[in-house]
Scaffold this active site. Structure first.
Site, PDB file in Angstrom:
ATOM      1  CG  HIS A  17       4.231  -1.506   3.326  1.00 42.15           C
ATOM      2  ND1 HIS A  17       3.382  -0.628   3.988  1.00 42.15           N
ATOM      3  CD2 HIS A  17       3.415  -2.482   2.849  1.00 42.15           C
ATOM      4  CE1 HIS A  17       2.154  -1.062   3.924  1.00 42.15           C
ATOM      5  NE2 HIS A  17       2.132  -2.190   3.219  1.00 42.15           N
ATOM      6  CG  HIS A  19       1.492  -7.135   1.626  1.00 36.02           C
ATOM      7  ND1 HIS A  19       0.995  -7.464   2.870  1.00 36.02           N
ATOM      8  CD2 HIS A  19       1.417  -5.775   1.543  1.00 36.02           C
ATOM      9  CE1 HIS A  19       0.626  -6.359   3.497  1.00 36.02           C
ATOM     10  NE2 HIS A  19       0.871  -5.315   2.720  1.00 36.02           N
ATOM     11  CG  HIS A 197      -0.914  -2.781   6.940  1.00 34.11           C
ATOM     12  ND1 HIS A 197       0.176  -3.565   7.154  1.00 34.11           N
ATOM     13  CD2 HIS A 197      -1.059  -2.682   5.584  1.00 34.11           C
ATOM     14  CE1 HIS A 197       0.680  -3.941   5.977  1.00 34.11           C
ATOM     15  NE2 HIS A 197      -0.054  -3.426   5.009  1.00 34.11           N
ATOM     16  CD  GLU A 200      -4.140   0.269   3.164  1.00 34.80           C
ATOM     17  OE1 GLU A 200      -4.197  -0.614   4.043  1.00 34.80           O
ATOM     18  OE2 GLU A 200      -3.987   0.003   1.952  1.00 34.80           O
ATOM     19  CG  ASP A 278       0.729  -2.093  -0.044  1.00 36.11           C
ATOM     20  OD1 ASP A 278       0.990  -2.974   0.783  1.00 36.11           O
ATOM     21  OD2 ASP A 278      -0.342  -1.450  -0.023  1.00 36.11           O
ATOM     22  CG  ASP A 279      -0.300  -5.708  -2.069  1.00 37.65           C
ATOM     23  OD1 ASP A 279       0.051  -6.774  -1.562  1.00 37.65           O
ATOM     24  OD2 ASP A 279      -0.877  -4.798  -1.432  1.00 37.65           O
TER      25      ASP A 279
HETATM   26  N1  ADE Z   1      -2.618  -6.961   2.361  1.00 39.32           N
HETATM   27  C1  ADE Z   1      -1.999  -6.780   1.195  1.00 39.32           C
HETATM   28  N2  ADE Z   1      -1.984  -5.481   0.876  1.00 39.32           N
HETATM   29  C2  ADE Z   1      -2.604  -4.811   1.873  1.00 39.32           C
HETATM   30  C3  ADE Z   1      -2.889  -3.457   2.136  1.00 39.32           C
HETATM   31  N3  ADE Z   1      -2.544  -2.485   1.293  1.00 39.32           N
HETATM   32  N4  ADE Z   1      -3.542  -3.153   3.268  1.00 39.32           N
HETATM   33  C4  ADE Z   1      -3.913  -4.109   4.115  1.00 39.32           C
HETATM   34  N5  ADE Z   1      -3.661  -5.403   3.914  1.00 39.32           N
HETATM   35  C5  ADE Z   1      -3.004  -5.753   2.812  1.00 39.32           C
HETATM   36 ZN    ZN Z   2       0.470  -3.328   2.937  1.00 31.80          ZN
END
Ligand code: ADE
Ligand code: ZN
Length: 330
Positions: A17, A19, A197, A200, A278-279
């Site tokens: 996971h 992006h 997703h 969350e 994630d990011d």
């Molecule tokens: N796009 C990038 N990060 C995300 C996240 N944590 N949740 C939903 N969309 C995303």
């Molecule tokens: Zn994500």
């Protein structure tokens, strides 16, 4: 160095996971802004870092989509992805399954093939140079409509050999998975695997919908599942992977502190969970940092860490023999 930190660092891991647009470090953002003559709303790198204070998912996405504006040419997507693969090497991530959001780029006039080819070529180079294996997952932006998702799916079909699965991301509240039931059905008919997703920030109902209507193989995040006993039983019975992103959840205020995160509870319940970034450029850390901070905050044992890492391979889209090979090394 403490023994468990050493174990985290040296053990081969899979990431499921991440992006790719979320790996854009401020330094590269500035470099690309200059190279492409794009204005960004920051004076310097400190400015960027202090803007990374989010109150929820929506407040993050506003900044995240702005950051992506510096990505214009195939070389930019290549540089972005190459930089991420070097982080994988550093963290001993040997297999990664990355998301990309083509609609973010198409809507700015960037062609699909510019995006996918830049990403793909960097992944091929990383495989040749240091053996990193990877899969690409194309996400639909759930705040956009079904028509836009169908259009991007058509474009993805031209690049079917490079994309293994489709996913669903962006603002969760008010955009239930059922909005994309028909798109996911078509994607599956065309041979794509599916993930989404869900849970969350959104309710357990969204996880049910992702499972029952989108027929997903994995739930991304899913941390809200503990609110619903029947759902937990279903996730347990079917061993549905939940791709947990602890530092992301703290930065987006899903949990107040890492000590409050339910990762250990999910693990103790026997759920198929693993740790992801994630990011990472926005949330302060790649996989090792996520694992190291969780270990300290939740008092995870070496066995817990081992389980999380084994789960990362078990839940991947690697072939069974490859999974077995990695798991035997752990
Ligand atoms: N796009 C990038 N990060 C995300 C996240 N944590 N949740 C939903 N969309 C995303
Ligand atoms: Zn994500």
């Amino acid at each position: 160095m403490n023994e468990i930190i050493k174990f985290i660092k040296k053990t081969p891991k899979a990431e499921l996971h991440v992006h790719i647009e979320g790996t854009l470090e401020p330094e590269l953002m500035f470099r690309l802004a200059k190279r492409n003559n794009i204005k960004i709303p920051f004076e310097n790198i400190n400015d960027v870092k202090s803007a990374y204070n989010f109150s929820n998912l929506e407040s993050f996405l506003n900044i995240f989509y702005q950051g992506s504006n510096v990505l214009i040419k195939e070389q930019d997507f290549f540089d972005l992805t190459w930089a991420y693969t070097l982080k994988c090497k550093e963290d001993n991530v040997v297999h990664t399954e990355i998301f990309f959001d083509p609609q973010t780029h198409i809507n700015r006039g960037i062609h699909f093939e510019v995006v996918i080819n830049g990403i793909y070529k960097a992944l091929v180079k990383a495989n040749k140079e240091f053996g990193l294996t990877s899969k690409i997952i194309m996400c639909f932006l759930r705040h956009l409509d079904e028509k836009s998702a169908f259009e991007i799916l058509d474009q993805a079909l031209v690049h079917k050999t490079k994309i293994v699965a489709v996913g669903l991301d962006s603002s969760e509240a008010g955009h239930p998975p059922r909005k994309f039931e028909r798109v996911f059905k078509k994607a599956m008919e065309k041979g794509f695997l599916t993930v989404a997703h869900a849970g969350e920030e959104g309710p357990p109902e969204y996880i049910w919908e992702a499972l029952n209507l989108l027929k997903v193989k994995r739930i991304d995040h899913g941390v809200q599942c503990l609110q619903n006993k029947k759902l937990v039983q279903k996730l347990l019975d079917d061993q549905i992977p939940l791709t947990i992103c602890p530092l992301s959840n703290i930065k987006l205020c899903v949990f107040k502190k890492l000590k409050d995160h339910n990762l250990k509870k999910l693990l103790n319940n026997g759920l198929m969970v693993m740790v992801n970034s994630d990011d990472p450029a926005y949330f302060g850390g790649y996989i090792n940092k996520n694992l190291i901070e969780c270990q300290a905050a939740l008092n995870l044992s070496k066995e817990d860490i081992k389980k999380l890492i084994i789960n990362s391979f078990k839940s991947s889209f690697l072939k069974e023999d490859k999974k077995k090979e990695w798991i035997e090394k752990i």
